[in-house]
Design an enzyme around this catalytic site. Structure first.
Site, PDB file in Angstrom:
ATOM      1  N   ASP A  41       0.822  -1.209   0.000  1.00  0.00           N
ATOM      2  CA  ASP A  41       0.000   0.000   0.000  1.00  0.00           C
ATOM      3  C   ASP A  41       0.859   1.263   0.000  1.00  0.00           C
ATOM      4  OD1 ASP A  41      -2.160   1.631   0.119  1.00  0.00           O
ATOM      5  OD2 ASP A  41      -2.938   0.906   2.027  1.00  0.00           O
ATOM      6  N   ASP A  42       0.763   2.029  -1.062  1.00  0.00           N
ATOM      7  CA  ASP A  42       1.417   3.349  -1.150  1.00  0.00           C
ATOM      8  C   ASP A  42       2.942   3.297  -1.287  1.00  0.00           C
ATOM      9  OD1 ASP A  42      -1.171   4.181  -0.712  1.00  0.00           O
ATOM     10  OD2 ASP A  42      -0.732   5.458   1.003  1.00  0.00           O
ATOM     11  N   CYS A  81      -6.447   3.947  -3.087  1.00  0.00           N
ATOM     12  CA  CYS A  81      -6.634   2.540  -2.687  1.00  0.00           C
ATOM     13  C   CYS A  81      -7.874   1.839  -3.236  1.00  0.00           C
ATOM     14  CB  CYS A  81      -6.672   2.443  -1.173  1.00  0.00           C
ATOM     15  SG  CYS A  81      -5.226   3.140  -0.378  1.00  0.00           S
ATOM     16  N   ARG A  85      -7.850  -1.287  -6.058  1.00  0.00           N
ATOM     17  CA  ARG A  85      -8.107  -2.681  -5.667  1.00  0.00           C
ATOM     18  C   ARG A  85      -9.276  -3.277  -6.433  1.00  0.00           C
ATOM     19  NH1 ARG A  85      -5.112  -3.195  -0.724  1.00  0.00           N
ATOM     20  NH2 ARG A  85      -3.853  -1.309  -0.856  1.00  0.00           N
ATOM     21  N   LYS A 138      -5.236  -5.927   3.668  1.00  0.00           N
ATOM     22  CA  LYS A 138      -6.173  -4.824   3.431  1.00  0.00           C
ATOM     23  C   LYS A 138      -7.186  -5.213   2.360  1.00  0.00           C
ATOM     24  CE  LYS A 138      -6.177   0.051   2.067  1.00  0.00           C
ATOM     25  NZ  LYS A 138      -5.380   1.284   2.101  1.00  0.00           N
ATOM     26  N   HIS A 140     -10.594  -3.095   1.704  1.00  0.00           N
ATOM     27  CA  HIS A 140     -10.979  -1.754   1.225  1.00  0.00           C
ATOM     28  C   HIS A 140     -11.937  -1.761   0.035  1.00  0.00           C
ATOM     29  CE1 HIS A 140      -9.457   2.655   1.638  1.00  0.00           C
ATOM     30  NE2 HIS A 140     -10.666   2.446   2.097  1.00  0.00           N
ATOM     31  N   SER A 163      -8.114   1.198   5.375  1.00  0.00           N
ATOM     32  CA  SER A 163      -6.763   1.733   5.593  1.00  0.00           C
ATOM     33  C   SER A 163      -6.410   1.737   7.079  1.00  0.00           C
ATOM     34  CB  SER A 163      -6.652   3.155   5.046  1.00  0.00           C
ATOM     35  OG  SER A 163      -6.864   3.128   3.662  1.00  0.00           O
ATOM     36  N   HIS A 237       1.506   2.174   3.994  1.00  0.00           N
ATOM     37  CA  HIS A 237       0.574   3.287   4.194  1.00  0.00           C
ATOM     38  C   HIS A 237       0.833   3.856   5.589  1.00  0.00           C
ATOM     39  CE1 HIS A 237      -3.339   5.261   4.742  1.00  0.00           C
ATOM     40  NE2 HIS A 237      -3.619   5.060   3.467  1.00  0.00           N
ATOM     41  N   ASP A 289      -0.354  -0.598  -4.749  1.00  0.00           N
ATOM     42  CA  ASP A 289      -1.699  -0.171  -5.202  1.00  0.00           C
ATOM     43  C   ASP A 289      -1.725   1.231  -5.797  1.00  0.00           C
ATOM     44  OD1 ASP A 289      -1.353   1.239  -2.775  1.00  0.00           O
ATOM     45  OD2 ASP A 289      -3.501   1.226  -2.378  1.00  0.00           O
ATOM     46  N   ASN A 290      -0.758   2.057  -5.421  1.00  0.00           N
ATOM     47  CA  ASN A 290      -0.654   3.417  -5.978  1.00  0.00           C
ATOM     48  C   ASN A 290       0.680   4.006  -5.538  1.00  0.00           C
ATOM     49  OD1 ASN A 290      -3.072   3.819  -3.554  1.00  0.00           O
ATOM     50  ND2 ASN A 290      -1.152   4.913  -3.293  1.00  0.00           N
ATOM     51  N   LYS A 310       0.922   9.538  -5.187  1.00  0.00           N
ATOM     52  CA  LYS A 310      -0.417   9.032  -4.874  1.00  0.00           C
ATOM     53  C   LYS A 310      -1.465  10.135  -5.033  1.00  0.00           C
ATOM     54  CE  LYS A 310      -3.117   7.385  -0.913  1.00  0.00           C
ATOM     55  NZ  LYS A 310      -3.093   6.850   0.461  1.00  0.00           N
TER      56      LYS A 310
HETATM   57 MG    MG Z   1      -2.836   2.946  -1.348  1.00  0.00          MG
END
Ligand code: MG
Length: 465
Positions: A41-42, A81, A85, A138, A140, A163, A237, A289-290, A310
Site C-alpha cells: 500500500d502506497d 486505494c 483494488r 487490506k 478496502h 486503511s 501506508h 496499489d498506488n 499518490k
Molecule cells: Mg494505497
C-alpha cells in the site's frame, strides 16, 4: 554389455526415474499454476533496490527480479486505494463497478457501499476451475459483511478491512512527519477473521509478520490443490509500523524499516513455496496499489524518476515497481512493455484454463505470453482516471494530459488546451511538453478517449453511499 556400460545404463535409468518423480511432486496441482499476488500500500516506483533506491535494502525482491521479470511500465487502475483494488480484482476499470468517485475518493468506516456482488473477481473466476482462494490484509472494497472477501469468492479472510489510518481516536496526537513511530491505539482499526472482529485496535506493530504467517500456513495447507493467495499488506501506508526486529534497521529510517520487513515477508512466502515444493508451479506478482503519499514527507515513499505521487495522474501516481516471478513458468528478463493490474484476471484465467467473463466489458488482456517469453503484451493503452473522469491517456510512448490537479487538498482542476503531451519512452519524468510539435498525436489520443467513453455506462456509485 560390459560392466561399465551396464552401470551407466542403471545410473541413467535411476536418474530418469528420480527426475520424473520430482516432476510429479513438483506439480501436484494437475497442471494448474498457483498465483500469489503481494499488493503493498502506497509504495513508490523508486522504493526498491532493484528499482534504484540508493539506501533501502531489498535483497529478496532484487533476487526475484533477476530470477523472474522486472516490469518497468506496469500500471494500476487508479491512484488511490479503493478503486485500484477494485480494478485489480475484477479486471475492469473501477468506473464500471461504481468503485470510483469524484466526491469521496475511497471507502471510509462510515461508508455503506462496496464492490457489488454482480462483479466477478479473480477469486470467483478461479473457483470455477477448482482453486483454493484466500484474502489476507487490506480489503478496502467494503467492510460490511455483504462486501467482505468471502462474499467475493475467497475461502477465507484475515486482515484489516480498510486503511490503517482510519478510525482515528479523537484526542490522539495527530500523525507526525518526523521519524517517530505512532501507536496502534490511536487508530481503532479492527482485525477480522472471516467476518468476525478478533482484535481492536489491531496491533499494527506485528501486522506484517502475522499476515506473512497466515500466507505461509495456507501455502502448506493448500499445496495439493491449485491456489490463489491475495496478500495485500496494509503497509507502508501511514501510520508506519514495523516489528521489533526491524526497528532502526534501515539506513532510510522508519519507512525503510517497513519496506525491509516487507522484503523479508516476501522471502518467507518464497521459502514456503519451495518447502512445499510448489515453487515451480507458482506465479508470484509483487506490486503496489498506488504511488507514494508525498504529503507525509519522509514517511511517504519515493516515485523515483517519475513525476507526481499518490492521488494524481502523473506517472508517479499509477506506475508501480513490479516483479513477476515463477521459476517454472516465467522467463527471466526486464520487460519494458506495458502491463497493468487490470490484466491479471484475464492472464490468470488463461494460465488456469478458466473462462474469462464474456457478458461484460473487461479492461485487460492476457499477459501470459509475455510471462513465458513467447509473445508481446496486448496492452497498448492506459487510461488515467481521477474518480470517474479521464484526466490523461497513454497510448504507446505518448501520454496526453487533458486535465491536471494537485494530488491532495482543495485544489482546482487545470484544463489543458492543447493537452500536455509527453513521450514517456524518452521522457519518463514528464518534463518536456511536445504538444506543439505533435498535434496529430493529440488528435489520435483524443479519438481513443472518445471511443472508450462510448463503452462506459453510468452505474450506481458505491463510494457515495
Ligand atoms: Mg494505497
Amino acid at each position: 554389455m560390459n560392466k561399465l556400460v551396464q552401470n551407466l545404463f542403471f545410473i541413467t535409468l535411476l536418474s530418469t526415474l528420480f527426475s520424473v518423480s520430482d516432476a510429479v511432486q513438483a506439480h501436484p496441482q494437475k497442471g494448474k499454476p498457483n498465483f500469489v499476488v503481494i499488493f503493498v500500500d502506497d509504495m513508490g516506483y523508486g522504493d526498491l533496490g532493484c528499482f534504484g533506491h540508493p539506501t533501502i535494502r531489498t535483497p529478496v525482491l532484487d533476487r526475484l527480479s533477476v530470477e523472474g521479470q522486472r516490469w518497468t511500465n506496469f500500471y494500476v487502475a487508479a491512484s488511490v486505494c479503493t478503486p485500484s483494488r477494485a480494478g485489480l480484482l475484477t479486471g475492469r476499470l473501477p468506473v464500471r463497478s461504481g468503485m470510483a468517485s469524484n466526491r469521496r475518493r475511497v471507502l471510509f468506516p462510515n461508508s455503506k457501499g462496496g464492490l457489488p456482488s454482480s462483479e466477478i473477481t479473480i477469486a470467483e473466476a478461479l473457483k470455477t476451475v477448482g482453486y483454493k482462494t484466500a484474502a489476507i490484509g487490506k480489503w478496502h472494497l467494503g467492510h460490511l459483511k455483504k462486501y467482505l472477501p468471502r462474499q467475493h469468492g475467497f475461502d477465507s479472510y484475515y486482515g484489516i478491512p480498510y486503511s490503517n489510518d482510519m478510525d482515528f481516536v479523537r484526542g490522539s496526537p495527530r500523525y507526525k512527519k518526523d521519524e517517530s513511530e505512532s501507536k496502534s491505539e490511536y487508530y481503532n482499526v479492527p482485525l477480522i477473521r472471516n467476518e468476525e472482529v478478533i482484535e481492536r485496535p489491531a496491533n499494527q506493530k506485528t501486522i506484517v509478520k502475522r499476515f506473512t504467517e497466515e500466507a505461509v500456513r495456507l501455502i502448506g495447507e493448500y499445496k495439493e490443490e491449485p491456489f490463489f493467495i491475495y496478500l495485500a499488506h496494509n503497509l507502508p501506508h501511514i501510520p508506519l509500523f514495523r516489528s521489533k526486529e526491524f526497528e532502526g534497521k534501515s539506513q532510510r529510517g522508519i519507512y525503510g524499516d517497513v519496506i525491509e520487513e516487507i522484503d523479508w515477508s516476501v522471502g518467507e512466502v518464497v521459502r514456503a513455496l519451495k518447502k512445499n515444493k510448489v515453487d515451480q508451479n507458482t506465479v508470484l506478482i509483487f506490486t503496489s496499489d498506488n504511488g507514494p503519499w508525498h504529503i507525509f514527507n519522509t514517511h511517504g515513499g519515493s516515485a523515483g524518476l517519475l513525476r507526481g505521487a499518490k492521488g494524481g495522474t502523473f506517472e508517479g501516481g499509477m506506475r508501480e515497481p513490479t516483479v513477476i516471478w515463477g521459476p517454472g513458468i516465467v522467463k527471466p528478463g526486464v520487460v519494458t512493455e506495458m502491463g497493468a493490474t487490470l490484466d491479471l484476471l484475464p492472464t490468470f484465467c488463461s494460465l488456469a484454463g478458466a473462462k474469462v467473463p464474456t457478458d461484460r466489458i473487461l479492461d485487460g488482456g492476457d499477459l501470459s505470453p509475455v510471462f513465458k517469453g513467447k509473445g508481446v503484451s496486448p496492452r497498448k493503452t492506459v487510461f488515467f482516471y481521477r474518480g470517474t473522469d479521464i484526466f490523461a491517456v497513454r497510448h504507446g510512448a505518448f501520454k496526453a494530459h487533458f486535465k491536471t490537479r494537485p494530488e491532495y487538498g482543495r485544489s482546482k482542476i487545470t484544463e489543458h488546451n492543447p493537452p500536455l503531451l509527453y513521450n514517456l519512452d524518452h521522457d519518463p519524468s514528464e518534463k518536456y511538453d511536445l504538444s506543439k510539435k505533435h498535434p496529430e498525436v493529440i488528435e489520435s489520443l483524443k479519438k481513443i478517449v472518445e471511443e472508450h467513453r462510448k463503452g462506459v455506462k453510468e452505474v450506481p456509485n458505491q463510494l457515495e453511499l
